[in-house]
Design an enzyme around this catalytic site. Structure first.
Site, PDB file in Angstrom:
ATOM      1  N   GLN A  50       0.812  -1.216   0.000  1.00  0.00           N
ATOM      2  CA  GLN A  50       0.000   0.000   0.000  1.00  0.00           C
ATOM      3  C   GLN A  50       0.847   1.268   0.000  1.00  0.00           C
ATOM      4  OE1 GLN A  50      -2.651  -1.551   3.339  1.00  0.00           O
ATOM      5  NE2 GLN A  50      -4.011  -0.201   2.180  1.00  0.00           N
ATOM      6  N   CYS A  96     -10.675   0.119   3.137  1.00  0.00           N
ATOM      7  CA  CYS A  96      -9.252   0.005   2.852  1.00  0.00           C
ATOM      8  C   CYS A  96      -8.701   1.387   2.510  1.00  0.00           C
ATOM      9  CB  CYS A  96      -9.042  -0.952   1.673  1.00  0.00           C
ATOM     10  SG  CYS A  96      -7.334  -1.186   1.186  1.00  0.00           S
ATOM     11  N   LEU A  97      -7.531   1.696   3.038  1.00  0.00           N
ATOM     12  CA  LEU A  97      -6.930   3.003   2.778  1.00  0.00           C
ATOM     13  C   LEU A  97      -6.588   3.195   1.301  1.00  0.00           C
ATOM     14  CD1 LEU A  97      -4.610   3.319   5.912  1.00  0.00           C
ATOM     15  CD2 LEU A  97      -6.890   4.305   5.557  1.00  0.00           C
ATOM     16  N   GLU A 139      -4.957  -7.475   5.976  1.00  0.00           N
ATOM     17  CA  GLU A 139      -3.598  -7.021   5.648  1.00  0.00           C
ATOM     18  C   GLU A 139      -2.796  -8.126   4.979  1.00  0.00           C
ATOM     19  OE1 GLU A 139      -3.075  -3.915   5.626  1.00  0.00           O
ATOM     20  OE2 GLU A 139      -4.886  -3.481   6.776  1.00  0.00           O
TER      21      GLU A 139
END
Length: 187
Positions: A50, A96-97, A139
């Site tokens: 990410q 989710c970022l 994750e």
């Protein structure tokens, strides 16, 4: 240092990440930066893909003083391998970022057994349940090149396709730094 979070559509998010060794350059600083980035974006977990690094590393902080077992739950997972997923399937509304402004119900098993190294290169093999298991699975999916949207039905994915495309183009507003694959801009 806050790192830009890679947005949906970037190929690094779909790539299976590689193991790292103890001498990975500036690993301690990277871990610190990942926690700072996660906190600034109001996240509870962040995986290295990410932030554009295809390595098997993720950080989690789901500390909750009111929740038994989560009173001080801040962990680093290096070279993690899920050994077993068991228990009951349960729905939980995940976000989710890398996919801002989209939340969907995702089914996951409620217990996970995982092998990993912490930031001090101490090996652990542990079982986690409930919210801890869910965040770990989410994750972990990132280091396996999977996103929570991959777990949605084809119909549901089709219904959110225009939103996903907008994220990829950078046609969204976020309160944290992001890097968009279909655009040269960082915000």
């Amino acid at each position: 240092m806050k790192l830009p979070i890679v947005a949906y559509g970037d190929p690094v998010l779909k790539k299976k990440a590689e193991d790292i060794s103890k001498d990975y350059p500036e690993l301690g600083q990277l871990i610190q930066n990942m926690f700072e980035t996660m906190y600034s974006a109001n996240g509870v977990g962040l995986a290295a893909p990410q932030v554009g690094l295809s390595i098997r590393l993720f950080v989690i902080d789901i500390t909750d003083k009111e929740e038994p077992g989560l009173e001080d739950f801040k962990k680093v997972f290096i070279n993690a391998r899920i050994l077993e997923e068991t228990g009951t399937l349960w729905d939980f509304n995940e976000g989710c970022l890398s996919i801002p402004d989209i939340r969907e119900d995702v089914k996951r098993l409620d217990t996970v057994k995982i092998s990993y190294y912490d930031e001090n290169w101490v090996h652990h093999e542990e079982v986690f349940q409930g919210l801890a298991a869910r965040v770990i699975q989410h994750e972990y999916d990132h280091i396996e090149g999977k996103l929570f949207t991959d777990k949605l039905s084809p119909l549901r994915r089709a219904m959110i396709k225009s939103k996903l495309d907008a994220i990829s183009r950078g046609a969204i507003k976020v309160s944290y730094k992001m890097k968009f694959p279909s655009s040269s801009k960082k915000r």
